[in-house]
Design a protein around this motif. Structure first.
Motif, mmCIF file in Angstrom:
data_model
loop_
_atom_site.group_PDB
_atom_site.id
_atom_site.type_symbol
_atom_site.label_atom_id
_atom_site.label_comp_id
_atom_site.label_asym_id
_atom_site.label_seq_id
_atom_site.Cartn_x
_atom_site.Cartn_y
_atom_site.Cartn_z
ATOM 1 N N LYS A 264 0.893 -1.255 -0.153
ATOM 2 C CA LYS A 264 0.129 0.143 0.046
ATOM 3 C C LYS A 264 0.894 1.177 0.093
ATOM 4 O O LYS A 264 2.013 1.274 0.698
ATOM 5 N N THR A 265 0.227 2.334 -0.715
ATOM 6 C CA THR A 265 1.000 3.425 -0.602
ATOM 7 C C THR A 265 0.921 4.382 0.626
ATOM 8 O O THR A 265 -0.024 4.327 1.116
ATOM 9 N N LYS A 266 1.863 4.993 0.590
ATOM 10 C CA LYS A 266 1.839 5.942 1.914
ATOM 11 C C LYS A 266 0.902 7.016 1.790
ATOM 12 O O LYS A 266 0.983 7.604 0.858
ATOM 13 N N THR A 267 0.224 7.594 2.759
ATOM 14 C CA THR A 267 -0.448 8.657 2.762
ATOM 15 C C THR A 267 0.420 9.815 2.915
ATOM 16 O O THR A 267 1.491 9.976 3.149
ATOM 17 N N LYS A 268 -0.391 11.015 2.478
ATOM 18 C CA LYS A 268 0.476 12.252 2.520
ATOM 19 C C LYS A 268 1.200 12.534 3.967
ATOM 20 O O LYS A 268 2.133 12.963 4.042
ATOM 21 N N GLN A 269 0.248 12.230 5.137
ATOM 22 C CA GLN A 269 0.492 12.480 6.313
ATOM 23 C C GLN A 269 1.819 11.618 6.669
ATOM 24 O O GLN A 269 2.680 12.169 7.345
ATOM 25 N N GLU A 270 1.686 10.286 6.420
ATOM 26 C CA GLU A 270 2.770 9.615 6.459
ATOM 27 C C GLU A 270 4.009 10.054 5.755
ATOM 28 O O GLU A 270 5.211 9.732 6.422
ATOM 29 N N LYS A 271 4.207 10.354 4.594
ATOM 30 C CA LYS A 271 5.148 10.812 4.133
ATOM 31 C C LYS A 271 5.748 11.907 4.507
ATOM 32 O O LYS A 271 7.033 11.914 4.814
ATOM 33 N N LEU A 272 5.033 13.011 5.204
ATOM 34 C CA LEU A 272 5.230 14.042 5.775
ATOM 35 C C LEU A 272 5.983 13.747 7.102
ATOM 36 O O LEU A 272 7.024 14.456 7.314
ATOM 37 N N GLN A 273 5.301 12.924 7.921
ATOM 38 C CA GLN A 273 5.951 12.488 9.182
ATOM 39 C C GLN A 273 7.568 11.767 8.840
ATOM 40 O O GLN A 273 8.375 11.959 9.736
#
Length: 69
Positions: free
Chosen positions: A36-45
């Protein structure tokens, strides 16, 4: 090189019955785990944790780690 016992059995069955048992082997054509691809929030974190801050924000104005005293 010598033949293994399994290879001898396969060649024996091929000679006698004409069936090649290697064609009946199951090849897995799909992945068993979920990607599964990371969400925008997970990428920022991840980006925030990857580039850790070497000094406390707010203690030094403008966020500069080096200053002339």
């Amino acid at each position: 090189m010598a033949k293994s016992a399994a290879h001898k059995k396969r060649s024996h069955q091929l000679r006698n019955t004409g069936k090649d048992v290697t064609t009946f082997r199951n090849d897995v054509e799909f992945s068993m785990h979920v990607r599964k691809t990371k969400t925008k929030q997970e990428k920022l974190q991840q980006h925030q944790n990857k580039h850790k801050k070497h000094f406390q924000q707010g203690r030094i104005p403008d966020g500069n780690a080096f200053y002339i005293a």
